[in-house]
Motif scaffolding. Structure first.
Motif, mmCIF file in Angstrom:
data_model
loop_
_atom_site.group_PDB
_atom_site.id
_atom_site.type_symbol
_atom_site.label_atom_id
_atom_site.label_comp_id
_atom_site.label_asym_id
_atom_site.label_seq_id
_atom_site.Cartn_x
_atom_site.Cartn_y
_atom_site.Cartn_z
ATOM 1 N N LEU A 287 0.740 -1.169 0.073
ATOM 2 C CA LEU A 287 -0.009 0.079 -0.017
ATOM 3 C C LEU A 287 0.861 1.264 0.022
ATOM 4 N N ALA A 288 2.089 1.112 0.671
ATOM 5 C CA ALA A 288 2.815 2.436 0.881
ATOM 6 C C ALA A 288 3.301 2.864 -0.731
ATOM 7 N N ALA A 289 3.427 1.740 -1.459
ATOM 8 C CA ALA A 289 4.109 1.964 -2.864
ATOM 9 C C ALA A 289 3.239 2.988 -3.523
ATOM 10 N N LYS A 290 1.876 3.150 -3.048
ATOM 11 C CA LYS A 290 0.861 3.688 -4.025
ATOM 12 C C LYS A 290 -0.053 4.616 -3.335
ATOM 13 N N LEU A 291 -0.394 4.256 -2.034
ATOM 14 C CA LEU A 291 -1.141 5.363 -1.426
ATOM 15 C C LEU A 291 -0.871 6.900 -1.195
ATOM 16 N N PRO A 292 0.304 6.937 -0.823
ATOM 17 C CA PRO A 292 0.671 8.258 -0.458
ATOM 18 C C PRO A 292 0.762 9.257 -1.859
ATOM 19 N N GLU A 293 0.866 8.771 -2.933
ATOM 20 C CA GLU A 293 1.126 9.663 -4.174
ATOM 21 C C GLU A 293 -0.520 9.724 -4.582
ATOM 22 N N ARG A 294 -1.167 8.811 -4.023
ATOM 23 C CA ARG A 294 -2.727 9.070 -4.464
ATOM 24 C C ARG A 294 -3.428 10.116 -3.561
ATOM 25 N N LEU A 295 -3.292 9.784 -2.374
ATOM 26 C CA LEU A 295 -4.083 10.256 -1.247
ATOM 27 C C LEU A 295 -3.474 11.628 -0.570
ATOM 28 N N GLY A 296 -2.091 11.712 -0.803
ATOM 29 C CA GLY A 296 -1.238 12.485 -0.146
ATOM 30 C C GLY A 296 -0.565 11.954 1.416
ATOM 31 N N TYR A 297 0.672 12.253 1.327
ATOM 32 C CA TYR A 297 1.599 11.790 2.442
ATOM 33 C C TYR A 297 1.066 12.126 3.906
ATOM 34 N N GLY A 298 0.619 13.301 4.050
ATOM 35 C CA GLY A 298 -0.002 13.666 5.253
ATOM 36 C C GLY A 298 -1.051 12.958 5.726
ATOM 37 N N PRO A 299 -2.526 12.964 4.898
ATOM 38 C CA PRO A 299 -3.447 12.044 5.085
ATOM 39 C C PRO A 299 -3.247 10.603 5.481
ATOM 40 N N VAL A 300 -2.174 9.972 4.788
ATOM 41 C CA VAL A 300 -1.844 8.533 5.007
ATOM 42 C C VAL A 300 -1.154 8.476 6.269
ATOM 43 N N LEU A 301 -0.267 9.233 6.483
ATOM 44 C CA LEU A 301 0.342 9.078 7.694
ATOM 45 C C LEU A 301 -0.483 9.169 9.008
ATOM 46 N N VAL A 302 -1.267 10.283 9.059
ATOM 47 C CA VAL A 302 -2.095 10.290 10.257
ATOM 48 C C VAL A 302 -3.373 9.063 10.047
ATOM 49 N N GLY A 303 -4.084 8.920 9.076
ATOM 50 C CA GLY A 303 -5.106 7.967 9.136
ATOM 51 C C GLY A 303 -4.465 6.639 9.397
ATOM 52 N N ALA A 304 -3.266 6.209 8.820
ATOM 53 C CA ALA A 304 -2.880 4.840 9.168
ATOM 54 C C ALA A 304 -2.282 4.736 10.420
ATOM 55 N N ALA A 305 -1.774 5.945 11.254
ATOM 56 C CA ALA A 305 -1.298 5.719 12.527
ATOM 57 C C ALA A 305 -2.650 5.605 13.615
ATOM 58 N N VAL A 306 -3.813 6.357 13.367
ATOM 59 C CA VAL A 306 -4.901 6.225 13.778
ATOM 60 C C VAL A 306 -5.260 4.684 14.182
ATOM 61 N N LEU A 307 -5.448 4.164 12.806
ATOM 62 C CA LEU A 307 -5.907 2.818 12.759
ATOM 63 C C LEU A 307 -5.062 1.705 13.407
ATOM 64 N N ALA A 308 -3.891 2.020 13.200
ATOM 65 C CA ALA A 308 -2.816 0.700 13.751
ATOM 66 C C ALA A 308 -3.054 0.864 15.302
ATOM 67 N N ASP A 309 -2.574 2.129 15.930
ATOM 68 C CA ASP A 309 -2.637 2.373 17.242
ATOM 69 C C ASP A 309 -4.009 2.091 18.093
ATOM 70 N N GLY A 310 -5.013 2.231 17.236
ATOM 71 C CA GLY A 310 -6.435 2.171 17.822
ATOM 72 C C GLY A 310 -6.701 0.528 18.176
ATOM 73 N N VAL A 311 -6.304 -0.265 17.155
ATOM 74 C CA VAL A 311 -6.743 -1.389 17.221
ATOM 75 C C VAL A 311 -6.079 -2.458 18.422
ATOM 76 N N MET A 312 -5.175 -1.887 19.014
ATOM 77 C CA MET A 312 -4.400 -2.335 19.959
ATOM 78 C C MET A 312 -5.430 -2.133 21.246
ATOM 79 N N LEU A 313 -6.451 -1.392 21.415
ATOM 80 C CA LEU A 313 -7.264 -1.127 22.577
ATOM 81 C C LEU A 313 -8.189 -2.268 22.664
ATOM 82 N N GLY A 314 -8.253 -3.139 21.826
ATOM 83 C CA GLY A 314 -9.131 -4.273 21.795
ATOM 84 C C GLY A 314 -8.129 -5.603 22.701
ATOM 85 N N VAL A 315 -6.985 -5.388 22.651
ATOM 86 C CA VAL A 315 -6.376 -6.841 23.408
ATOM 87 C C VAL A 315 -6.775 -6.848 24.716
ATOM 88 N N PRO A 316 -6.838 -6.017 25.479
ATOM 89 C CA PRO A 316 -6.857 -6.280 27.098
ATOM 90 C C PRO A 316 -8.570 -6.811 27.270
#
Length: 438
Positions: A287-316
């Protein structure tokens, strides 16, 4: 920062990475090294927990000792690597890590393996990892042209993703079959294979003339620190990474205890759960080879970080037993791997694009120092929380702390990056005047 220029003529003149033997040797060596590192991250804690019966505090100390070289040596490693062939640095680091790990099964067979010996092996492995990671990230810029950075990073991060699939699974499987100290030999063998591949790189690198004397070293380190501090994007990367890595170190210390002791998973199941991060990371690299150039590096960075870190809340919230626990953990880790890797590759490409070649290693080292220098304290905090408040509560608190990183990124200049890689500021020379061959 200004958008990078792209011309049709430049695009058609790009060489193929698949036909570049030196890049392939770097890729093969880095892959073996990442397999070794991923296996060791599972095996060493399991040696402490299963064979040496370490408690939460002792496990936190073990992880902190392995991570301490990031804080103590990253800046020196960056200054050193900028004036050395990256191949030389990587091979030396691999050999050092192989020897340090090979001593663990030897000590076990001689009946002298204890926590102090394991701490020494972890510390030496951490030192090698600091130098290897700085050198391999700087080496890509010396091996390929700027237009191929995103593809090169995607390939290297893809190999790291593959290692995340096989490394933990291999480590967990070996621990379940053999005594954990004997499983450590796998990491030593993989580091040795990495050194054999990387030492075959033939391309001569242009490097700065070797520095002489301590004051010169300090000036080199200071230049890297000032460059990162002055650049808004690099400064934001360093601060966001610090928040993330500190919280992740605390979380992982609790997590490695939570899986076997709270959820009752075996060594092989722990490896399988952690290995699920790998397939997700492979997808994230693609996804990193395509998405940043299509959606923008900023939106991809912030959106992906929110999704990655948010899912860990389900483990406890996972129950202590049941047939769905392992599949649920694998799903969480797959999701975390996908979007976490998307962040990693995108950040790496932004960092390389805004940094002149001559200072790449020092910028890598400075960001590693800022981002991962706090991990020893995070690991110690994780061990303290697990002892004082229990595993489930501590896991929830550290998972919540992960959300600080994407929140900071959303408020930083990173969120405003567009669909083109930024370029170095005008006046920043990519080549200094004091180069020397080796």
């Amino acid at each position: 920062m200004h958008p990078a220029s792209h011309t049709p003529g430049h695009r058609t003149s790009r060489p193929s990475l698949r036909r570049d033997p030196d890049f392939l040797r770097l890729w093969a060596g880095q892959t073996a090294s990442q397999f070794g590192a991923q296996a060791v991250q599972v095996v060493l804690p399991l040696v402490a927990v299963v064979s040496l019966h370490a408690d939460a505090g002792e496990l936190g100390v073990l992880r902190a000792v392995e991570q301490a070289p990031i804080l103590l040596l990253s800046l020196l490693a960056g200054a050193w690597a900028d004036r050395r062939r990256t191949r030389t640095v990587m091979v030396a680091a691999d050999i050092g890590r192989a020897l340090a790990l090979a001593a663990v099964p030897v000590a076990y067979l001689l009946g002298v393996l204890g926590l102090p010996a394991l701490l020494v092996a972890a510390a030496l492995t951490g030192v090698g990892s600091v130098f290897f990671d700085v050198a391999y990230q700087a080496s890509l810029v010396r091996l390929v042209d700027r237009g191929l950075l995103m593809r090169g990073n995607s390939a290297l991060e893809g190999s790291r993703s593959a290692a995340q699939i096989g490394g933990p699974a291999l480590g967990g499987a070996l621990v379940s079959v053999f005594a954990p100290p004997l499983a450590v030999v796998t990491g030593a063998a993989l580091f040795a294979l990495s050194s054999l591949s990387i030492c075959r790189i033939r391309r001569r690198e242009r490097v700065l003339a070797p520095f002489k004397g301590r004051p010169r070293v300090l000036r080199e380190i200071g230049e890297g620190l000032r460059f990162v501090a002055r650049d808004p994007a690099l400064r934001a990367v360093g601060l966001a990474s610090a928040l993330f890595q500190f919280s992740l170190a605390a979380l992982m210390t609790v997590y490695l205890l939570f899986l076997p002791r709270e959820l009752g998973l075996s060594g092989a199941e722990v490896g399988l759960a952690l290995a699920a991060t790998g397939p997700g990371a492979v997808l994230g690299s693609l996804l990193a080879a395509k998405l940043p150039e299509r959606l923008g590096y900023g939106p991809v960075l912030v959106g992906a970080a929110v999704l990655a870190d948010g899912v860990m809340l389900g483990v406890p919230a996972l129950p202590g037993a049941g047939a769905l626990v392992l599949p649920a953990l694998m799903a969480v880790n797959f999701f975390f791997g996908t979007f976490g890797q998307l962040v990693n590759v995108t950040v790496m490409s932004v960092r390389q694009a805004v940094t002149p070649v001559r200072i790449q290693a020092r910028v890598v080292a400075t960001i590693n120092f800022a981002g991962m220098g706090l991990t020893p304290f995070g690991s110690l905090l994780g061990g303290f929380l697990a002892t004082a408040w229990g595993l489930r509560t501590s896991l929830l608190l550290t998972a919540v702390a992960l959300a600080l990183s994407p929140a900071f990124m959303a408020l930083s200049p990173l969120s405003r990056l567009g669909r083109h890689l930024p370029a170095a500021e005008p006046g920043q020379s990519a080549e200094g005047p004091a180069y020397a061959g080796e």
